[in-house]
Design a protein around this motif. Structure first.
Motif, PDB file in Angstrom:
ATOM      1  N   MET A  95       0.837  -1.206   0.000  1.00  0.00           N
ATOM      2  CA  MET A  95       0.000   0.000   0.000  1.00  0.00           C
ATOM      3  C   MET A  95       0.869   1.252   0.000  1.00  0.00           C
ATOM      4  N   LEU A  96       1.932   1.238   0.784  1.00  0.00           N
ATOM      5  CA  LEU A  96       2.825   2.395   0.871  1.00  0.00           C
ATOM      6  C   LEU A  96       3.555   2.641  -0.452  1.00  0.00           C
ATOM      7  N   VAL A  97       4.110   1.598  -1.026  1.00  0.00           N
ATOM      8  CA  VAL A  97       4.837   1.751  -2.284  1.00  0.00           C
ATOM      9  C   VAL A  97       3.886   2.140  -3.417  1.00  0.00           C
ATOM     10  N   ASP A  98       2.720   1.512  -3.468  1.00  0.00           N
ATOM     11  CA  ASP A  98       1.737   1.864  -4.497  1.00  0.00           C
ATOM     12  C   ASP A  98       1.303   3.322  -4.370  1.00  0.00           C
ATOM     13  N   LEU A  99       1.045   3.758  -3.143  1.00  0.00           N
ATOM     14  CA  LEU A  99       0.619   5.140  -2.937  1.00  0.00           C
ATOM     15  C   LEU A  99       1.730   6.117  -3.297  1.00  0.00           C
ATOM     16  N   PHE A 100       2.960   5.792  -2.946  1.00  0.00           N
ATOM     17  CA  PHE A 100       4.074   6.671  -3.265  1.00  0.00           C
ATOM     18  C   PHE A 100       4.262   6.765  -4.785  1.00  0.00           C
ATOM     19  N   THR A 101       4.076   5.652  -5.472  1.00  0.00           N
ATOM     20  CA  THR A 101       4.154   5.654  -6.935  1.00  0.00           C
ATOM     21  C   THR A 101       3.002   6.460  -7.525  1.00  0.00           C
ATOM     22  N   ALA A 102       1.809   6.289  -6.989  1.00  0.00           N
ATOM     23  CA  ALA A 102       0.654   7.062  -7.462  1.00  0.00           C
ATOM     24  C   ALA A 102       0.893   8.553  -7.248  1.00  0.00           C
ATOM     25  N   ARG A 103       1.553   8.899  -6.168  1.00  0.00           N
ATOM     26  CA  ARG A 103       1.901  10.304  -5.896  1.00  0.00           C
ATOM     27  C   ARG A 103       2.764  10.855  -7.028  1.00  0.00           C
ATOM     28  N   HIS A 104       3.769  10.098  -7.420  1.00  0.00           N
ATOM     29  CA  HIS A 104       4.641  10.544  -8.505  1.00  0.00           C
ATOM     30  C   HIS A 104       3.844  10.718  -9.802  1.00  0.00           C
ATOM     31  N   ILE A 105       2.997   9.757 -10.112  1.00  0.00           N
ATOM     32  CA  ILE A 105       2.189   9.828 -11.338  1.00  0.00           C
ATOM     33  C   ILE A 105       1.243  11.019 -11.282  1.00  0.00           C
ATOM     34  N   TYR A 106       0.617  11.222 -10.131  1.00  0.00           N
ATOM     35  CA  TYR A 106      -0.298  12.353  -9.953  1.00  0.00           C
ATOM     36  C   TYR A 106       0.415  13.682 -10.192  1.00  0.00           C
ATOM     37  N   LEU A 107       1.555  13.873  -9.536  1.00  0.00           N
ATOM     38  CA  LEU A 107       2.274  15.141  -9.671  1.00  0.00           C
ATOM     39  C   LEU A 107       2.816  15.326 -11.090  1.00  0.00           C
ATOM     40  N   ASP A 108       3.320  14.266 -11.688  1.00  0.00           N
ATOM     41  CA  ASP A 108       3.820  14.352 -13.058  1.00  0.00           C
ATOM     42  C   ASP A 108       2.684  14.635 -14.035  1.00  0.00           C
ATOM     43  N   LEU A 120      -3.798   6.040 -12.133  1.00  0.00           N
ATOM     44  CA  LEU A 120      -3.948   6.012 -10.676  1.00  0.00           C
ATOM     45  C   LEU A 120      -4.749   4.799 -10.226  1.00  0.00           C
ATOM     46  N   VAL A 121      -5.813   4.483 -10.954  1.00  0.00           N
ATOM     47  CA  VAL A 121      -6.609   3.297 -10.617  1.00  0.00           C
ATOM     48  C   VAL A 121      -5.738   2.049 -10.725  1.00  0.00           C
ATOM     49  N   LEU A 122      -4.965   1.981 -11.789  1.00  0.00           N
ATOM     50  CA  LEU A 122      -4.078   0.823 -11.953  1.00  0.00           C
ATOM     51  C   LEU A 122      -3.011   0.768 -10.860  1.00  0.00           C
ATOM     52  N   CYS A 123      -2.517   1.924 -10.418  1.00  0.00           N
ATOM     53  CA  CYS A 123      -1.545   1.933  -9.313  1.00  0.00           C
ATOM     54  C   CYS A 123      -2.151   1.314  -8.064  1.00  0.00           C
ATOM     55  N   PHE A 124      -3.393   1.611  -7.815  1.00  0.00           N
ATOM     56  CA  PHE A 124      -4.053   1.072  -6.626  1.00  0.00           C
ATOM     57  C   PHE A 124      -4.244  -0.433  -6.748  1.00  0.00           C
ATOM     58  N   MET A 125      -4.549  -0.893  -7.941  1.00  0.00           N
ATOM     59  CA  MET A 125      -4.863  -2.305  -8.127  1.00  0.00           C
ATOM     60  C   MET A 125      -3.650  -3.152  -8.518  1.00  0.00           C
ATOM     61  N   ALA A 126      -2.775  -2.599  -9.332  1.00  0.00           N
ATOM     62  CA  ALA A 126      -1.597  -3.326  -9.826  1.00  0.00           C
ATOM     63  C   ALA A 126      -0.556  -2.289 -10.229  1.00  0.00           C
ATOM     64  N   CYS A 127       0.218  -1.849  -9.271  1.00  0.00           N
ATOM     65  CA  CYS A 127       1.115  -0.711  -9.441  1.00  0.00           C
ATOM     66  C   CYS A 127       2.000  -0.770 -10.693  1.00  0.00           C
TER      67      CYS A 127
END
Length: 159
Positions: A95-108, A120-127
């Motif tokens: 959950m932590l790694v997926d969220l941190f990756t989603a953060r990068h995608i969101y900001l980018d 973002l949906v894919l990050c939550f389900m399959a990063c």
């Protein structure tokens, strides 16, 4: 409720509001404030440490950190995850790694004006699929974006 159940549920519930705001209100100031704040990430890291200590997993973790992880096989790794306590620890880490990756995608995505909800949906389900999706979306967006728009980000996430 057992420690593993509490930790597993807490990690899952903790990331949902962050994902929800990134998806539902990506340009909202509060969304950017939450996503750029260290609080969600530090809270999950704290939950991770609490869970490891509470289930007595410090010895296993120390063994992994001292080099035995380089000799692990798939069967031994499966054995490490044979109990729900270990699964809860790995789940929090995911959950932590997926969220941190989603953060990068969101900001980018905001910085470069790229549609990002699907990634973002894919990050939550399959990063890894979320990362791949974002890279493809970014390449396609660059290809089809008029040349004069390349230097104009849609939104500066630092503001």
């Amino acid at each position: 409720m057992a420690i593993a159940d509490v930790a597993f549920t807490a990690a899952t519930v903790a990331v949902l509001p962050v994902y929800a705001t990134m998806l539902a209100a990506p340009k909202w100031r509060l969304t950017r404030a939450v996503v750029t704040s260290p609080v969600p990430y530090v809270a999950l890291a704290g939950l991770y440490v609490w869970t490891v200590v509470s289930i007595g997993g410090v010895e296993k973790l120390a063994g992994l950190l001292t080099g035995s992880f380089t000799r692990l096989t798939v069967a031994e790794t499966a054995g490490l995850l044979a109990k729900k306590e270990e699964v809860a620890v790995v789940w929090i880490q995911l959950m932590l790694v997926d969220l941190f990756t989603a953060r990068h995608i969101y900001l980018d995505g905001l910085k470069n004006g790229i549609f990002l909800a699907h990634s973002l949906v894919l990050c939550f389900m399959a990063c890894p699929l979320g990362i791949l999706s974002h890279c493809i979306t970014k390449a396609v967006a660059r290809h089809f974006r008029p040349k004069n728009q390349d230097s104009q980000p849609a939104l500066d996430p630092s503001k």
